[in-house]
Design a protein around this motif. Sequence first.
Motif, short mmCIF file in Angstrom:
data_model
loop_
_atom_site.label_atom_id
_atom_site.label_comp_id
_atom_site.label_asym_id
_atom_site.label_seq_id
_atom_site.Cartn_x
_atom_site.Cartn_y
_atom_site.Cartn_z
N MET A 43 107.09 52.54 56.95
CA MET A 43 105.84 52.06 57.54
C MET A 43 106.16 51.06 58.64
SD MET A 43 102.59 50.14 55.76
CE MET A 43 103.49 48.64 55.42
N ALA A 44 105.47 51.18 59.78
CA ALA A 44 105.72 50.29 60.91
C ALA A 44 104.43 49.59 61.31
CB ALA A 44 106.29 51.07 62.08
N ARG A 45 104.58 48.38 61.77
CA ARG A 45 103.47 47.65 62.37
C ARG A 45 103.54 47.91 63.87
NH1 ARG A 45 100.07 43.34 61.22
NH2 ARG A 45 99.87 41.67 62.77
N LEU A 46 102.49 48.48 64.42
CA LEU A 46 102.54 48.85 65.83
C LEU A 46 101.29 48.38 66.56
CD1 LEU A 46 100.52 51.57 66.13
CD2 LEU A 46 102.44 52.62 64.93
N ILE A 47 101.45 48.21 67.87
CA ILE A 47 100.38 47.70 68.73
C ILE A 47 99.82 48.84 69.57
CG2 ILE A 47 99.83 46.15 70.64
CD1 ILE A 47 100.46 44.61 68.14
N ILE A 48 98.51 48.89 69.68
CA ILE A 48 97.84 49.82 70.61
C ILE A 48 96.98 48.96 71.54
CG2 ILE A 48 96.35 51.82 70.87
CD1 ILE A 48 97.02 52.52 67.94
N ILE A 49 97.31 48.98 72.83
CA ILE A 49 96.61 48.14 73.80
C ILE A 49 95.44 48.89 74.41
CG2 ILE A 49 96.82 46.77 75.90
CD1 ILE A 49 99.81 46.54 75.36
N GLU A 50 94.26 48.38 74.19
CA GLU A 50 93.00 48.86 74.77
C GLU A 50 92.84 50.38 74.68
OE1 GLU A 50 89.87 47.61 75.10
OE2 GLU A 50 90.87 45.99 76.18
N PRO A 51 92.73 50.91 73.46
CA PRO A 51 92.57 52.37 73.32
C PRO A 51 91.23 52.85 73.86
CG PRO A 51 92.29 51.28 71.20
CD PRO A 51 92.75 50.23 72.16
N ARG A 52 91.30 53.92 74.62
CA ARG A 52 90.11 54.58 75.16
C ARG A 52 90.34 56.08 75.11
NH1 ARG A 52 86.20 52.29 77.71
NH2 ARG A 52 85.82 54.09 79.08
N SER A 53 89.24 56.83 75.15
CA SER A 53 89.34 58.28 75.19
C SER A 53 90.24 58.76 74.05
CB SER A 53 89.85 58.72 76.58
OG SER A 53 89.85 60.11 76.71
N SER A 54 91.23 59.61 74.35
CA SER A 54 92.12 60.13 73.31
C SER A 54 92.92 59.04 72.64
CB SER A 54 93.07 61.18 73.90
OG SER A 54 92.36 62.28 74.42
N GLY A 55 93.12 57.92 73.33
CA GLY A 55 93.88 56.82 72.76
C GLY A 55 93.24 56.22 71.52
N CYS A 56 91.91 56.36 71.40
CA CYS A 56 91.23 55.80 70.23
C CYS A 56 91.71 56.45 68.93
CB CYS A 56 89.72 55.97 70.37
SG CYS A 56 88.97 54.91 71.63
N LEU A 57 92.01 57.75 68.99
CA LEU A 57 92.43 58.45 67.78
C LEU A 57 93.85 58.10 67.37
CD1 LEU A 57 90.82 61.97 68.32
CD2 LEU A 57 90.03 60.11 66.84
N LEU A 58 94.59 57.39 68.23
CA LEU A 58 95.90 56.89 67.81
C LEU A 58 95.76 55.94 66.62
CD1 LEU A 58 97.65 56.13 71.23
CD2 LEU A 58 98.39 57.83 69.53
N ILE A 59 94.66 55.21 66.58
CA ILE A 59 94.46 54.26 65.49
C ILE A 59 94.38 55.00 64.16
CG2 ILE A 59 93.06 52.33 64.65
CD1 ILE A 59 91.78 52.21 67.46
N ASP A 60 93.52 56.01 64.08
CA ASP A 60 93.35 56.79 62.85
C ASP A 60 94.64 57.51 62.47
OD1 ASP A 60 90.05 57.10 62.46
OD2 ASP A 60 90.71 56.79 64.50
N ARG A 61 95.29 58.12 63.49
CA ARG A 61 96.49 58.90 63.18
C ARG A 61 97.63 58.00 62.71
NH1 ARG A 61 98.31 62.19 60.76
NH2 ARG A 61 99.43 64.06 61.38
N ALA A 62 97.73 56.80 63.29
CA ALA A 62 98.76 55.87 62.84
C ALA A 62 98.54 55.50 61.37
CB ALA A 62 98.76 54.61 63.72
N ARG A 63 97.30 55.25 61.03
CA ARG A 63 96.98 54.91 59.64
C ARG A 63 97.30 56.08 58.71
NH1 ARG A 63 96.47 50.32 57.02
NH2 ARG A 63 94.81 49.47 58.33
N GLU A 64 96.95 57.29 59.14
CA GLU A 64 97.21 58.48 58.32
C GLU A 64 98.70 58.71 58.10
OE1 GLU A 64 93.23 60.79 59.99
OE2 GLU A 64 95.24 61.42 60.60
N LEU A 65 99.51 58.31 59.07
CA LEU A 65 100.96 58.47 58.96
C LEU A 65 101.61 57.31 58.21
CD1 LEU A 65 101.72 59.87 62.53
CD2 LEU A 65 101.83 61.12 60.36
N GLY A 66 100.79 56.39 57.72
CA GLY A 66 101.30 55.31 56.90
C GLY A 66 101.68 54.04 57.63
N HIS A 67 101.23 53.90 58.88
CA HIS A 67 101.58 52.73 59.67
C HIS A 67 100.44 51.71 59.68
CE1 HIS A 67 105.09 54.91 60.86
NE2 HIS A 67 104.40 55.85 61.48
N ASP A 68 100.74 50.52 60.17
CA ASP A 68 99.75 49.46 60.33
C ASP A 68 99.43 49.30 61.81
OD1 ASP A 68 99.34 48.79 57.70
OD2 ASP A 68 100.90 47.25 57.66
N PRO A 69 98.34 49.91 62.30
CA PRO A 69 97.99 49.77 63.71
C PRO A 69 97.23 48.47 64.00
CG PRO A 69 96.48 51.30 62.65
CD PRO A 69 97.46 50.87 61.59
#
Length: 408
Positions: free
Chosen positions: A1-27
């Motif tokens: 599990m990794a703690r990762l940063i997502i800077i200002e998600p928009r459009s397709s970038g918003c789903l990075l948050i959900d997918r990171a969580r689903e893969l077991g990471h801390d977004p």
Amino acid sequence: MARLIIIEPRSSGCLLIDRARELGHDPVVLTADRDERRVPRERLAAASEVRIVDTNDDATVLDLLKTLHEATPLGAVLPGFEHYVPVAARAAADLGLPGIDPDAAMRLHYKHLMRQAVTDAAVDQPAAVLVTEPNEVEAAVTKVGLPCVVKPVNQSGSLLVRRVDTLDEAVLAVDRIRDPAATYLGRQTLPVALVEEYVRGPEFSVEGYVHDGEAHVLCITEKMLGPEPEFVEAGHVLPADLPAGLAAEVTSYVRRVVAALGLGLGPFHAEVRVADRGPLLMELGARLPGDHIPTLLSLAQGVDMHAITLRAYLGEPVGAATPGVRRQTAGIRYFLRPEIRRFTTMTVDPRLADDPRITEISLLHSPGAEVPDPGSSSGRLGFVVATGATYQETTALLDAVDAAVVFS
């Protein structure tokens, strides 16, 4: 599990948050939470932490990331949108994390630097001249010829991009770019413009990623544009209905562009037009494609671009470096109604709305709200996503829904 940063998600970038969580990471999401920089609350709900910060202030962002990293080591810093590719690259370099080379990130964001890098690599592309002062417009137009395209160097979503047919139109287009009121995401449009050769021919986007220094193309997407002189994207269908030889030529060309720009990690979305002399670059973004293209890619080929992006930035094995198996085609059509600036209802023929091949029909603006200027992607009213066994089936269904949707 990794703690990762997502800077200002928009459009397709918003789903990075959900997918990171689903893969077991801390977004952890960094957002300004103002102007256009507001992340949908349902997306933020998947974040382990949200930090409100002026994401346009690079120094503040870098200081915050250093503090967060010292408290709990970070595994990755990802841009949630193309405007934040440079600051994410700088942060990754400062913290010793996998990332895009900061110099390459500048070439990938600023379109005049992109054009220069591609020229330096001797890769064919449209002729382009950088205009820094109004009195330079005439010479630029003379060099590239008419009609030509005038565009800002640091914007997105087709904002202020325009085909012009006369010198007077070119001067007016440059003046619009230089207007201090020309902002997006709280960012000032730089008061310089590119005057570029107008390329006739169909337009496509190429979706892919770079891993271990090699560019992998996942799919070629056919693009539909609204009426010129603007270049608003009206839809996409993938995989594009291209002869094998032309698809191979486009793929090879984009790989050369990726190498010229020095992109060494992560996703890319390249836009090209196919002219008589071959594929020519419109632009390339070091980011996930927008307009729900990752969703289309998943529907059509079972490819997960969000997972690929997260694994690339975390320095993990990406997996199979080949395109997914084609299962069907998928497409999206945006509802362009430039005459409508406000609406109260959207109605769709129930027989179409209930078609199992349609996966989503949605609005992009709330009923009763003023619709932004139709000259950019912000002015689109809504969209439909559909699938089909063939390219022809999918495009026919999208055409039918677009014709049947009524705004009042």
